[in-house]
Scaffold this active site. Structure first.
Site, mmCIF file in Angstrom:
data_model
loop_
_atom_site.group_PDB
_atom_site.id
_atom_site.type_symbol
_atom_site.label_atom_id
_atom_site.label_comp_id
_atom_site.label_asym_id
_atom_site.label_seq_id
_atom_site.Cartn_x
_atom_site.Cartn_y
_atom_site.Cartn_z
ATOM 1 N N ASP A 256 0.836 -1.213 0.000
ATOM 2 C CA ASP A 256 0.000 0.000 0.000
ATOM 3 C C ASP A 256 0.870 1.261 0.000
ATOM 4 O O ASP A 256 1.999 1.245 0.496
ATOM 5 C CB ASP A 256 -0.913 -0.024 1.240
ATOM 6 C CG ASP A 256 -2.088 0.929 1.093
ATOM 7 O OD1 ASP A 256 -2.453 1.278 -0.057
ATOM 8 O OD2 ASP A 256 -2.653 1.334 2.127
ATOM 9 N N ASN B 257 1.192 3.468 -2.920
ATOM 10 C CA ASN B 257 1.662 3.931 -4.234
ATOM 11 C C ASN B 257 1.097 5.305 -4.583
ATOM 12 O O ASN B 257 1.809 6.166 -5.100
ATOM 13 C CB ASN B 257 1.229 2.959 -5.338
ATOM 14 C CG ASN B 257 1.926 1.620 -5.247
ATOM 15 O OD1 ASN B 257 2.881 1.466 -4.501
ATOM 16 N ND2 ASN B 257 1.427 0.658 -6.003
ATOM 17 N N ARG C 21 -0.058 7.691 -2.586
ATOM 18 C CA ARG C 21 0.521 8.762 -1.754
ATOM 19 C C ARG C 21 1.949 9.082 -2.182
ATOM 20 O O ARG C 21 2.363 10.238 -2.194
ATOM 21 C CB ARG C 21 0.492 8.354 -0.271
ATOM 22 C CG ARG C 21 -0.864 8.597 0.365
ATOM 23 C CD ARG C 21 -1.011 7.850 1.659
ATOM 24 N NE ARG C 21 -1.315 6.437 1.414
ATOM 25 C CZ ARG C 21 -1.286 5.499 2.362
ATOM 26 N NH1 ARG C 21 -0.943 5.811 3.591
ATOM 27 N NH2 ARG C 21 -1.608 4.257 2.067
ATOM 28 N N TRP C 22 2.683 8.057 -2.554
ATOM 29 C CA TRP C 22 4.071 8.266 -3.008
ATOM 30 C C TRP C 22 4.066 9.219 -4.213
ATOM 31 O O TRP C 22 4.874 10.143 -4.288
ATOM 32 C CB TRP C 22 4.691 6.922 -3.395
ATOM 33 C CG TRP C 22 6.132 6.980 -3.796
ATOM 34 C CD1 TRP C 22 7.224 6.824 -2.986
ATOM 35 C CD2 TRP C 22 6.638 7.210 -5.123
ATOM 36 N NE1 TRP C 22 8.374 6.941 -3.720
ATOM 37 C CE2 TRP C 22 8.044 7.182 -5.032
ATOM 38 C CE3 TRP C 22 6.050 7.445 -6.367
ATOM 39 C CZ2 TRP C 22 8.879 7.367 -6.147
ATOM 40 C CZ3 TRP C 22 6.866 7.630 -7.475
ATOM 41 C CH2 TRP C 22 8.259 7.592 -7.356
ATOM 42 N N HIS D 277 2.174 3.508 -9.032
ATOM 43 C CA HIS D 277 2.038 2.073 -9.338
ATOM 44 C C HIS D 277 3.230 1.596 -10.172
ATOM 45 O O HIS D 277 3.759 0.511 -9.960
ATOM 46 C CB HIS D 277 0.733 1.793 -10.090
ATOM 47 C CG HIS D 277 -0.498 2.130 -9.295
ATOM 48 N ND1 HIS D 277 -0.641 1.804 -7.969
ATOM 49 C CD2 HIS D 277 -1.652 2.773 -9.633
ATOM 50 C CE1 HIS D 277 -1.820 2.223 -7.525
ATOM 51 N NE2 HIS D 277 -2.451 2.812 -8.519
ATOM 52 N N THR E 230 -10.609 -7.353 -4.565
ATOM 53 C CA THR E 230 -11.950 -7.357 -5.170
ATOM 54 C C THR E 230 -12.627 -5.996 -4.966
ATOM 55 O O THR E 230 -13.527 -5.636 -5.723
ATOM 56 C CB THR E 230 -12.831 -8.476 -4.554
ATOM 57 O OG1 THR E 230 -12.695 -8.451 -3.122
ATOM 58 C CG2 THR E 230 -12.433 -9.847 -5.053
ATOM 59 N N TRP F 275 -11.921 -2.729 -7.789
ATOM 60 C CA TRP F 275 -12.699 -2.447 -9.014
ATOM 61 C C TRP F 275 -13.445 -1.125 -8.889
ATOM 62 O O TRP F 275 -13.864 -0.547 -9.896
ATOM 63 C CB TRP F 275 -13.706 -3.567 -9.297
ATOM 64 C CG TRP F 275 -13.072 -4.873 -9.673
ATOM 65 C CD1 TRP F 275 -12.963 -5.979 -8.881
ATOM 66 C CD2 TRP F 275 -12.468 -5.226 -10.921
ATOM 67 N NE1 TRP F 275 -12.324 -6.993 -9.551
ATOM 68 C CE2 TRP F 275 -12.017 -6.568 -10.811
ATOM 69 C CE3 TRP F 275 -12.258 -4.544 -12.133
ATOM 70 C CZ2 TRP F 275 -11.366 -7.225 -11.853
ATOM 71 C CZ3 TRP F 275 -11.615 -5.216 -13.171
ATOM 72 C CH2 TRP F 275 -11.183 -6.530 -13.032
ATOM 73 N N LEU G 39 11.243 -20.319 -4.616
ATOM 74 C CA LEU G 39 10.240 -19.414 -4.037
ATOM 75 C C LEU G 39 8.934 -19.547 -4.822
ATOM 76 O O LEU G 39 8.941 -19.524 -6.052
ATOM 77 C CB LEU G 39 10.736 -17.955 -4.135
ATOM 78 C CG LEU G 39 9.772 -16.866 -3.680
ATOM 79 C CD1 LEU G 39 9.641 -16.852 -2.156
ATOM 80 C CD2 LEU G 39 10.234 -15.490 -4.154
ATOM 81 N N ARG H 141 -4.868 -2.134 8.749
ATOM 82 C CA ARG H 141 -6.070 -2.836 8.262
ATOM 83 C C ARG H 141 -5.672 -4.080 7.497
ATOM 84 O O ARG H 141 -4.649 -4.087 6.815
ATOM 85 C CB ARG H 141 -6.832 -1.932 7.276
ATOM 86 C CG ARG H 141 -7.698 -0.891 7.870
ATOM 87 C CD ARG H 141 -8.737 -0.434 6.831
ATOM 88 N NE ARG H 141 -8.127 0.260 5.704
ATOM 89 C CZ ARG H 141 -7.784 1.538 5.712
ATOM 90 N NH1 ARG H 141 -7.986 2.259 6.792
ATOM 91 N NH2 ARG H 141 -7.245 2.104 4.653
ATOM 92 N N LEU H 142 -6.536 -5.093 7.543
ATOM 93 C CA LEU H 142 -6.288 -6.310 6.757
ATOM 94 C C LEU H 142 -6.812 -6.175 5.330
ATOM 95 O O LEU H 142 -6.365 -6.885 4.434
ATOM 96 C CB LEU H 142 -6.969 -7.510 7.415
ATOM 97 C CG LEU H 142 -6.163 -8.297 8.441
ATOM 98 C CD1 LEU H 142 -7.005 -9.440 8.969
ATOM 99 C CD2 LEU H 142 -4.870 -8.855 7.845
HETATM 100 C C1 IPE Z 1 -5.035 -2.846 -0.002
HETATM 101 O O1 IPE Z 1 -4.857 -1.530 -0.346
HETATM 102 C C2 IPE Z 1 -5.189 -3.688 -1.228
HETATM 103 C C3 IPE Z 1 -3.976 -3.865 -2.003
HETATM 104 C C4 IPE Z 1 -2.772 -3.517 -1.643
HETATM 105 C C5 IPE Z 1 -4.170 -4.523 -3.260
HETATM 106 P P1 IPE Z 1 -6.092 -0.527 -0.527
HETATM 107 O O2 IPE Z 1 -5.530 0.846 -0.541
HETATM 108 O O3 IPE Z 1 -6.895 -0.943 -1.680
HETATM 109 O O4 IPE Z 1 -6.939 -0.814 0.791
HETATM 110 P P2 IPE Z 1 -7.833 0.123 1.701
HETATM 111 O O5 IPE Z 1 -8.751 0.846 0.771
HETATM 112 O O6 IPE Z 1 -6.878 1.023 2.403
HETATM 113 O O7 IPE Z 1 -8.524 -0.819 2.644
HETATM 114 C C1 IPE Z 2 -1.697 0.205 -3.273
HETATM 115 O O1 IPE Z 2 -1.465 1.557 -3.346
HETATM 116 C C2 IPE Z 2 -1.738 -0.429 -4.628
HETATM 117 C C3 IPE Z 2 -3.056 -0.961 -5.018
HETATM 118 C C4 IPE Z 2 -4.112 -1.068 -4.280
HETATM 119 C C5 IPE Z 2 -3.158 -1.403 -6.386
HETATM 120 P P1 IPE Z 2 -2.674 2.577 -3.325
HETATM 121 O O2 IPE Z 2 -3.053 2.884 -4.740
HETATM 122 O O3 IPE Z 2 -3.776 2.104 -2.465
HETATM 123 O O4 IPE Z 2 -1.966 3.849 -2.685
HETATM 124 P P2 IPE Z 2 -2.539 4.834 -1.580
HETATM 125 O O5 IPE Z 2 -3.013 3.998 -0.423
HETATM 126 O O6 IPE Z 2 -3.663 5.568 -2.223
HETATM 127 O O7 IPE Z 2 -1.386 5.693 -1.232
HETATM 128 MG MG MG Z 3 -4.238 2.318 -0.458
#
Ligand code: IPE
Ligand code: IPE
Ligand code: MG
Length: 240
Positions: free
Chosen positions: A19, A21, A23-24, A36, A65, A68, A130, A193-194
Site C-alpha cells: 500500500d 503507491n 501517496r508516493w 504504481h 476485489t 474495481w 520461491l 487494516r487487513l
Molecule cells: C489494499 O490496499 C489492497 C492492495 C494492496 C491490493 P487498498 O488501498 O486498496 O486498501 P484500503 O482501501 O486502504 O482498505
Molecule cells: C496500493 O497503493 C496499490 C493498489 C491497491 C493497487 P494505493 O493505490 O492504495 O496507494 P494509496 O493507499 O492511495 O497511497
Molecule cells: Mg491504499
C-alpha cells in the site's frame, strides 16, 4: 495458536499488502499511476530479496476485489501493468527459481492478462526456490465463498461427505491449495487494516504495519519486519 506451528522464528510464508503507491506519487506531484509504476520496481526487488534470504512463499496483494471501485482509467492501467510485469519478468523468474501463480478470481480479469499469467505459471511450475502468489482480483471473503461453492459441487457429485468436512479438507478448496497458512503479514503505507487479505490462512499470523510507502520499501524494511516476527514467536514460545 498451536505450538508446533510456531517453533520457526523465520517466516516460511510472507504476505505483503503493498500500500501507498498513490501517496508516493501525490507527494511528488505526479499522477497516482506513476506510483504504481514505481511500485513494480519494488515488486521486482522484493521477489529477489525474498528468494535470497530464504522466504519460501511470498503472497503479494496487488489488486483486491474492492479495487474495481477505483476510476476505470486506474483499473485499466493496473491490469496492463500486471500483464507487462509478468511478461517481462519470465526470464528473471526462471533465473531466480521462482514459481508464479495467480491467487484470485479469474472472473472479470482481461483474457490477455489471464493468458500471460497461465503461460508464465506453466513455464515456472517446476521452480521450487520461491513460490510467488500474485493476489490479483483477490478477496478473502470471495475466496471462502468460492471454496464453499466448490465443496457443494463436489458433494453433489458424490466426491465428498458433509460429515467429513473439517478445517483441513476446507483449506484444500481455497485458491492455490499448495499454499499453507501465512506466517507474517506486512502492510506498507502505515494503515493497520487487513483489507480482506488472506482471511482464512491468517488465523495464526503475525501482522505488522510499517509507515514506509510501497515504492520506498527496501530490503532493510523486509529485514526489520522479519525481526519483529522472530521476536513475536520467541515471546510466544517463552510465554506458552
Ligand atoms: C489494499 O490496499 C489492497 C492492495 C494492496 C491490493 P487498498 O488501498 O486498496 O486498501 P484500503 O482501501 O486502504 O482498505
Ligand atoms: C496500493 O497503493 C496499490 C493498489 C491497491 C493497487 P494505493 O493505490 O492504495 O496507494 P494509496 O493507499 O492511495 O497511497
Ligand atoms: Mg491504499
Amino acid at each position: 495458536m498451536s505450538r508446533d506451528l510456531r517453533n520457526q522464528v523465520f517466516p516460511c510464508h510472507l504476505g505483503i499488502i503493498m500500500d501507498g503507491n498513490g501517496r508516493w506519487a501525490q507527494q511528488r506531484g505526479l499522477p497516482r499511476i506513476a506510483g504504481h509504476q514505481e511500485g513494480v520496481q519494488t515488486v521486482k526487488r522484493t521477489v529477489e530479496d525474498c528468494a535470497e534470504i530464504g522466504v519460501k512463499i511470498l503472497t503479494l496483494y496487488a489488486f483486491s476485489t474492492e479495487n474495481w471501485r477505483r476510476p476505470k482509467m486506474e483499473v485499466d492501467f493496473l491490469m496492463r501493468l500486471a500483464e507487462e510485469y509478468i511478461m517481462r519478468e519470465l526470464p528473471d523468474l526462471q533465473r531466480n527459481g521462482v514459481r508464479l501463480q495467480l491467487m484470485g478470481r479469474r472472473e472479470k480479469l482481461p483474457s490477455s492478462l489471464l493468458g500471460v499469467l497461465d503461460n508464465v505459471a506453466l513455464q515456472t511450475k517446476e521452480n521450487s526456490r520461491l513460490i510467488l502468489n500474485l493476489a490479483f482480483n483477490y478477496g478473502g471473503r470471495a475466496e471462502i465463498v468460492d471454496a464453499m461453492k466448490a465443496i457443494i459441487m463436489d458433494q453433489r457429485k458424490g466426491n465428498l461427505v458433509v460429515s467429513e468436512i473439517d478445517e483441513n479438507i476446507f483449506s484444500h478448496y481455497l485458491y492455490c491449495s499448495n499454499v499453507p497458512d501465512v506466517d507474517l503479514i506486512v502492510r506498507t503505507g502505515g494503515e493497520w487494516r487487513l483489507s480482506n487479505f488472506l482471511l482464512w490462512r491468517a488465523a495464526n499470523a503475525v501482522f505488522w504495519s510499517m509507515p514506509v510507502l510501497w515504492p520506498d520499501f527496501r530490503k532493510e524494511h523486509l529485514q526489520e519486519a522479519i525481526g519483529i516476527y522472530a521476536k513475536q514467536i520467541r515471546n510466544y514460545n517463552d510465554g506458552a
